[in-house]
Enzyme design. Structure first.
Site, PDB file in Angstrom:
ATOM      1  N   ASP A 198       0.839  -1.182   0.000  1.00 43.56           N
ATOM      2  CA  ASP A 198       0.000   0.000   0.000  1.00 43.56           C
ATOM      3  C   ASP A 198       0.892   1.256   0.000  1.00 43.56           C
ATOM      4  O   ASP A 198       1.490   1.556   1.004  1.00 43.56           O
ATOM      5  CB  ASP A 198      -0.962   0.022   1.188  1.00 43.56           C
ATOM      6  CG  ASP A 198      -0.306  -0.380   2.512  1.00 43.56           C
ATOM      7  OD1 ASP A 198       0.671  -1.151   2.518  1.00 43.56           O
ATOM      8  OD2 ASP A 198      -0.798   0.096   3.552  1.00 43.56           O
ATOM      9  N   GLU A 234      13.005   1.234   6.955  1.00 43.81           N
ATOM     10  CA  GLU A 234      12.054   0.196   6.524  1.00 43.81           C
ATOM     11  C   GLU A 234      12.180  -0.104   5.037  1.00 43.81           C
ATOM     12  O   GLU A 234      11.822  -1.183   4.569  1.00 43.81           O
ATOM     13  CB  GLU A 234      10.611   0.607   6.836  1.00 43.81           C
ATOM     14  CG  GLU A 234      10.139   1.809   6.031  1.00 43.81           C
ATOM     15  CD  GLU A 234       8.621   1.962   5.996  1.00 43.81           C
ATOM     16  OE1 GLU A 234       7.914   1.019   6.382  1.00 43.81           O
ATOM     17  OE2 GLU A 234       8.162   3.038   5.570  1.00 43.81           O
TER      18      GLU A 234
END
Length: 589
Positions: free
Chosen positions: A309, A544
């Site tokens: 997403d 990340e």
């Protein structure tokens, strides 16, 4: 979705407080929409709702915002006040023989810093969460264990993140912590029938890529004498498999030769703005009529279920979020994960002496593999492609319509009827409208994830072709593997490189790609380690995601700034350090 006991009460309270949440999110009390919905209530929900109902909100925007801020200070507690840090095993020395291939003192120092991060990221809920669950959005199993968070704004246990975190824990000998992470997820399946996106009530409308069976397999390999693990896990995995193979996630495609194939897609049980991204979703749907906005919000939540997403994989025009059509995509990687799950269930059942169940799931796996080969494998492109269903109307609720349409794309011509799978064994319930499909043209790293899942035999022509096509894809950049070639500004598109995808490609090429695959895997592993180490050396941060073009650079795009911590980044690095050691990076083959 099933919701019982604690979660039912929590969901009712979310509805009760909806007017306040709408006003507070609209007023942008916090830069991140997620902050507000992670804050515990300071009193019972009915009392908070009554206090809000009596509140007089000024028309002036700034004054209105000030009143809402004061209300939050009075009736809500600070974010993370319902969590506390714990250090199970984390202060202990590394296990004997830890990282035997690492001799460089600087790299061992980095690895030790990664090991210590499990203590930084480990949390448990405070007693008040179990005493007053209605005041919290934290979602706990009946017997909660300490868990590892990804980091930063992600302050709860997540589903697919946990595979790489867990594997990193096992490299570090943190078996007890890994057992707790798996136990939490099994507990959630036992209550809800699936693993939610994360351990929050607002995630009960969706799951994430189904990798629980891989976590069980990894933990089982590390604890072969734990006789209870598979006995507990197998029933939970059967329930999760049903969740993913039953309508509306399960679809049946009928080929031109009349043969039907069952596959799966992402489908969130949600048609409102996501609470954790409320402002963003309202903005994305601006100008749409109510029905159109509700439909778009389902598509956005379904994209969140994918873990990607957001990505051009889900966008009809390839660029705009308001063209999101996730439920019309039958993803290659999702079905590869489910094939892997079916193989794991068969293996677990066999080990437990349940021969009939093992044979049944071997058959499930072979049927799914045949479907992927017939419909998703692109021979010319040497990769597995997502399928894009072009539906007219609501393909899940308009059960009166049914039919077939000619397929186009790189797959062999076929006719399909989208139907719902009533169960994994009997998938014959009609799902509705006339549809057509074609293979997606998006070049995304997910197209090679089926190699990681064993969707072609090791060393086979298809496996070798997949390795060759990956090398020629344009995704392999100077500092990492870009997840797509489309520059949309979304975080799961160019130029970002994501640790779990890189790790899967490394392991897929190594296990199945023959000599060329092994050579590419080693090079990709060293490339990832070099960029992760460079980022840590330059900033002390474990991002990340990374920029695939520049070594050590953080990734960007999406709904929030690039964060660090970070569970899967650390886990992937530890797994690859253990397997490949540290060697100066060479050019990719």
């Amino acid at each position: 979705m099933q919701a019982t006991g604690q979660s039912t009460l929590q969901l009712q309270n979310a509805s009760l407080l909806a007017p306040f949440l709408h006003e507070a999110q609209t007023a942008r009390l916090f830069p991140d929409s997620k902050t507000l919905v992670d804050m515990p209530l300071a009193a019972p929900p009915k009392e908070v709702a009554a206090a809000y109902a009596s509140l007089r909100l000024p028309d002036n925007e700034e004054q209105r915002r000030a009143v809402l801020q004061q209300f939050c200070r009075s009736w809500m507690l600070p974010v993370e006040s319902d969590l506390r840090a714990v250090l199970p095993q984390s202060a202990a020395a590394p296990p004997p023989g830890w990282l035997p291939h690492i001799s460089d003192p600087g790299i061992r120092q980095w690895a030790e810093a990664l090991r210590r991060m499990w203590g930084v990221l480990c949390r448990e809920a405070t007693p008040d969460v179990l005493l007053h669950p209605d005041r919290h959005t934290l979602l706990l199993p009946a017997r909660p264990c300490p868990f590892v968070i990804p980091g930063a704004r992600f302050r709860e246990q997540y589903y697919w993140d946990s595979l790489w975190s867990l594997r990193g824990m096992l490299v570090c000998g943190l078996v007890e912590l890994a057992q707790g992470v798996v136990s939490n997820m099994l507990g959630l399946v036992e209550v809800h029938g699936f693993v939610p996106n994360g351990m929050r009530t607002y995630y009960l409308n969706r799951s994430q890529p189904p990798l629980l069976s891989q976590m069980v397999a990894a933990l089982h390999a590390a604890t072969p004498d734990d006789s209870q693990l598979l006995l507990r896990a197998l029933p939970a995995l059967l329930r999760e498999h049903s969740y993913w193979s039953t309508a509306p996630k399960g679809v049946v495609l009928r080929a031109s030769d009349g043969q039907t194939h069952q596959l799966s897609r992402y489908w969130a049980d949600w048609s409102q703005p996501r609470p954790e991204s409320y402002r963003e979703d309202v903005s994305t749907a601006a100008g749409l009529p109510p029905a159109g906005a509700a439909a778009l919000w389902r598509e956005l939540a379904s994209a969140a279920e994918s873990g990607w997403d957001f990505s051009s994989r889900w966008l009809a025009d390839g660029v705009s979020l308001n063209s999101c059509r996730t439920t019309q995509v039958v993803p290659a990687d999702l079905n590869a994960f489910l094939y892997q799950m079916e193989c794991n269930i068969a293996a677990f059942a066999s080990e437990l002496g349940q021969a009939e169940l093992a044979a049944s799931f071997e058959e499930h796996a072979q049927r799914r593999l045949a479907a992927m080969q017939a419909l998703m494998w692109d021979v010319a492109g040497g990769q597995w492609r997502d399928l894009v269903l072009a539906a007219h109307g609501d393909t899940q609720t308009d059960a009166a319509a049914e039919g077939t349409a000619v397929a186009t794309g790189a797959a062999a011509p076929a006719e399909i009827t989208a139907t719902a799978a009533a169960t994994a064994a009997a998938a014959n319930e009609t799902c509705s409208a006339v549809t057509s499909f074609q293979q997606s043209t998006v070049v995304a790293a997910s197209n090679w994830v089926p190699l990681y899942c064993g969707c072609t035999p090791a060393g086979s022509p298809d496996a070798e072709l997949a390795v060759t096509s990956l090398q020629a894809s344009g995704l392999l950049q100077a500092a990492g593997v870009a997840v797509s070639l489309n520059d949309t500004g979304q975080q799961w598109d160019w130029p970002n490189a994501w640790p779990p995808i890189t790790c899967m490609l490394v392991e897929g090429c190594e296990a199945y790609g023959g000599m060329a695959g092994s050579k590419l895997a080693a090079a990709l592993a060293q490339q990832y380690l070099a960029t992760a180490h460079s980022a840590w050396g330059q900033s002390g941060r474990n991002y990340e995601k990374f920029d695939s073009r520049r070594q050590g650079a953080a990734g960007g795009g999406g709904e929030y700034e690039c964060v660090d911590g970070f569970g899967w980044t650390n886990g992937a690095a530890l797994v690859l350090l253990q397997r490949y050691g540290w060697r100066p990076a060479k050019e990719l083959p």
